[in-house]
Design a protein around this motif. Structure first.
Motif, PDB file in Angstrom:
ATOM      1  N   SER A   1       0.827  -1.212   0.000  1.00 57.47           N
ATOM      2  CA  SER A   1       0.000   0.000   0.000  1.00 57.47           C
ATOM      3  C   SER A   1       0.856   1.254   0.000  1.00 57.47           C
ATOM      4  O   SER A   1       2.049   1.216   0.282  1.00 57.47           O
ATOM      5  N   ALA A   2       0.198   2.346  -0.320  1.00 64.97           N
ATOM      6  CA  ALA A   2       0.816   3.668  -0.273  1.00 64.97           C
ATOM      7  C   ALA A   2      -0.080   4.549   0.588  1.00 64.97           C
ATOM      8  O   ALA A   2      -1.305   4.520   0.454  1.00 64.97           O
ATOM      9  N   VAL A   3       0.537   5.306   1.476  1.00 67.18           N
ATOM     10  CA  VAL A   3      -0.204   6.235   2.318  1.00 67.18           C
ATOM     11  C   VAL A   3       0.111   7.649   1.844  1.00 67.18           C
ATOM     12  O   VAL A   3       1.275   8.040   1.782  1.00 67.18           O
ATOM     13  N   LEU A   4      -0.917   8.376   1.471  1.00 66.40           N
ATOM     14  CA  LEU A   4      -0.781   9.760   1.030  1.00 66.40           C
ATOM     15  C   LEU A   4      -1.278  10.663   2.135  1.00 66.40           C
ATOM     16  O   LEU A   4      -2.322  10.398   2.740  1.00 66.40           O
ATOM     17  N   THR A   5      -0.534  11.728   2.429  1.00 67.07           N
ATOM     18  CA  THR A   5      -0.957  12.707   3.424  1.00 67.07           C
ATOM     19  C   THR A   5      -0.954  14.092   2.792  1.00 67.07           C
ATOM     20  O   THR A   5      -0.107  14.403   1.966  1.00 67.07           O
ATOM     21  N   TRP A   6      -1.924  14.920   3.180  1.00 66.69           N
ATOM     22  CA  TRP A   6      -2.049  16.268   2.644  1.00 66.69           C
ATOM     23  C   TRP A   6      -2.836  17.103   3.651  1.00 66.69           C
ATOM     24  O   TRP A   6      -3.329  16.593   4.644  1.00 66.69           O
ATOM     25  N   THR A   7      -2.944  18.388   3.378  1.00 64.66           N
ATOM     26  CA  THR A   7      -3.719  19.282   4.228  1.00 64.66           C
ATOM     27  C   THR A   7      -4.905  19.809   3.427  1.00 64.66           C
ATOM     28  O   THR A   7      -4.753  20.223   2.279  1.00 64.66           O
ATOM     29  N   GLU A   8      -6.061  19.763   4.054  1.00 61.24           N
ATOM     30  CA  GLU A   8      -7.292  20.251   3.414  1.00 61.24           C
ATOM     31  C   GLU A   8      -8.055  21.074   4.444  1.00 61.24           C
ATOM     32  O   GLU A   8      -8.352  20.567   5.525  1.00 61.24           O
ATOM     33  N   ALA A   9      -8.335  22.325   4.130  1.00 61.27           N
ATOM     34  CA  ALA A   9      -9.016  23.248   5.052  1.00 61.27           C
ATOM     35  C   ALA A   9      -8.278  23.293   6.388  1.00 61.27           C
ATOM     36  O   ALA A   9      -8.878  23.207   7.447  1.00 61.27           O
ATOM     37  N   ASP A  10      -6.951  23.380   6.310  1.00 58.22           N
ATOM     38  CA  ASP A  10      -6.069  23.449   7.484  1.00 58.22           C
ATOM     39  C   ASP A  10      -6.128  22.209   8.374  1.00 58.22           C
ATOM     40  O   ASP A  10      -5.733  22.263   9.530  1.00 58.22           O
ATOM     41  N   GLN A  11      -6.650  21.103   7.839  1.00 58.20           N
ATOM     42  CA  GLN A  11      -6.716  19.854   8.595  1.00 58.20           C
ATOM     43  C   GLN A  11      -5.838  18.799   7.930  1.00 58.20           C
ATOM     44  O   GLN A  11      -5.885  18.637   6.706  1.00 58.20           O
ATOM     45  N   PRO A  12      -5.032  18.065   8.718  1.00 55.43           N
ATOM     46  CA  PRO A  12      -4.237  16.991   8.133  1.00 55.43           C
ATOM     47  C   PRO A  12      -5.142  15.842   7.705  1.00 55.43           C
ATOM     48  O   PRO A  12      -6.055  15.458   8.437  1.00 55.43           O
ATOM     49  N   MET A  13      -4.903  15.342   6.520  1.00 54.90           N
ATOM     50  CA  MET A  13      -5.705  14.252   5.960  1.00 54.90           C
ATOM     51  C   MET A  13      -4.766  13.145   5.507  1.00 54.90           C
ATOM     52  O   MET A  13      -3.597  13.397   5.198  1.00 54.90           O
ATOM     53  N   SER A  14      -5.274  11.926   5.418  1.00 53.61           N
ATOM     54  CA  SER A  14      -4.467  10.823   4.894  1.00 53.61           C
ATOM     55  C   SER A  14      -5.372   9.781   4.254  1.00 53.61           C
ATOM     56  O   SER A  14      -6.556   9.687   4.574  1.00 53.61           O
ATOM     57  N   ALA A  15      -4.777   9.023   3.354  1.00 57.13           N
ATOM     58  CA  ALA A  15      -5.489   7.940   2.682  1.00 57.13           C
ATOM     59  C   ALA A  15      -4.505   6.836   2.368  1.00 57.13           C
ATOM     60  O   ALA A  15      -3.397   7.098   1.910  1.00 57.13           O
ATOM     61  N   ALA A  16      -4.909   5.618   2.628  1.00 60.34           N
ATOM     62  CA  ALA A  16      -4.114   4.451   2.240  1.00 60.34           C
ATOM     63  C   ALA A  16      -4.766   3.847   1.005  1.00 60.34           C
ATOM     64  O   ALA A  16      -5.981   3.620   0.985  1.00 60.34           O
ATOM     65  N   ILE A  17      -3.968   3.642  -0.023  1.00 63.01           N
ATOM     66  CA  ILE A  17      -4.488   3.034  -1.245  1.00 63.01           C
ATOM     67  C   ILE A  17      -3.613   1.851  -1.621  1.00 63.01           C
ATOM     68  O   ILE A  17      -2.424   1.832  -1.316  1.00 63.01           O
ATOM     69  N   PRO A  18      -4.191   0.844  -2.269  1.00 61.72           N
ATOM     70  CA  PRO A  18      -3.385  -0.300  -2.695  1.00 61.72           C
ATOM     71  C   PRO A  18      -2.260   0.139  -3.636  1.00 61.72           C
ATOM     72  O   PRO A  18      -2.442   1.055  -4.443  1.00 61.72           O
ATOM     73  N   LYS A  19      -1.120  -0.497  -3.524  1.00 64.16           N
ATOM     74  CA  LYS A  19       0.046  -0.134  -4.344  1.00 64.16           C
ATOM     75  C   LYS A  19      -0.273  -0.231  -5.833  1.00 64.16           C
ATOM     76  O   LYS A  19       0.183   0.596  -6.623  1.00 64.16           O
ATOM     77  N   ILE A  20      -1.060  -1.198  -6.239  1.00 63.47           N
ATOM     78  CA  ILE A  20      -1.399  -1.351  -7.657  1.00 63.47           C
ATOM     79  C   ILE A  20      -2.171  -0.123  -8.161  1.00 63.47           C
ATOM     80  O   ILE A  20      -1.941   0.338  -9.282  1.00 63.47           O
ATOM     81  N   GLU A  21      -3.051   0.439  -7.331  1.00 65.21           N
ATOM     82  CA  GLU A  21      -3.769   1.662  -7.726  1.00 65.21           C
ATOM     83  C   GLU A  21      -2.821   2.853  -7.733  1.00 65.21           C
ATOM     84  O   GLU A  21      -2.890   3.702  -8.617  1.00 65.21           O
ATOM     85  N   PHE A  22      -1.942   2.931  -6.728  1.00 61.93           N
ATOM     86  CA  PHE A  22      -0.944   3.996  -6.666  1.00 61.93           C
ATOM     87  C   PHE A  22      -0.099   3.997  -7.935  1.00 61.93           C
ATOM     88  O   PHE A  22       0.107   5.045  -8.551  1.00 61.93           O
ATOM     89  N   ASP A  23       0.368   2.822  -8.342  1.00 65.29           N
ATOM     90  CA  ASP A  23       1.173   2.714  -9.567  1.00 65.29           C
ATOM     91  C   ASP A  23       0.384   3.170 -10.791  1.00 65.29           C
ATOM     92  O   ASP A  23       0.927   3.798 -11.698  1.00 65.29           O
ATOM     93  N   ARG A  24      -0.916   2.876 -10.817  1.00 61.58           N
ATOM     94  CA  ARG A  24      -1.771   3.301 -11.935  1.00 61.58           C
ATOM     95  C   ARG A  24      -1.896   4.822 -11.963  1.00 61.58           C
ATOM     96  O   ARG A  24      -1.838   5.440 -13.031  1.00 61.58           O
TER      97      ARG A  24
END
Length: 76
Positions: free
Chosen positions: A41-64
């Protein structure tokens, strides 16, 4: 001996969708993010409306997403 996963700077350049559990598809907004790839898997982190956000997605989708240009690695 364990090694710490590497955090990579990236940019979301086109819609990147993920599903949180059994909920609806959510979209990561375009812009800067950080990525940690570990195992299947790949974990993506970002900030949205001054709030920390994260999402884990399968590596195969990340590669796509990388292949399509939706995620561009090595940018800040």
């Amino acid at each position: 001996m364990s090694s710490d996963p590497t955090q990579i700077s990236a940019r979301i350049a086109a819609p990147v969708e993920f599903r949180a559990g059994d909920g609806p598809l959510l979209t990561i907004p375009e812009g800067h993010c950080k990525v940690i790839v570990e195992g299947d898997s790949a974990v993506l982190t970002w900030t949205e409306a001054d709030q920390p956000m994260s999402a884990a997605i399968p590596k195969i989708e990340f590669d796509r997403f990388i292949a399509s240009g939706a995620i561009i690695l090595g940018t800040s």
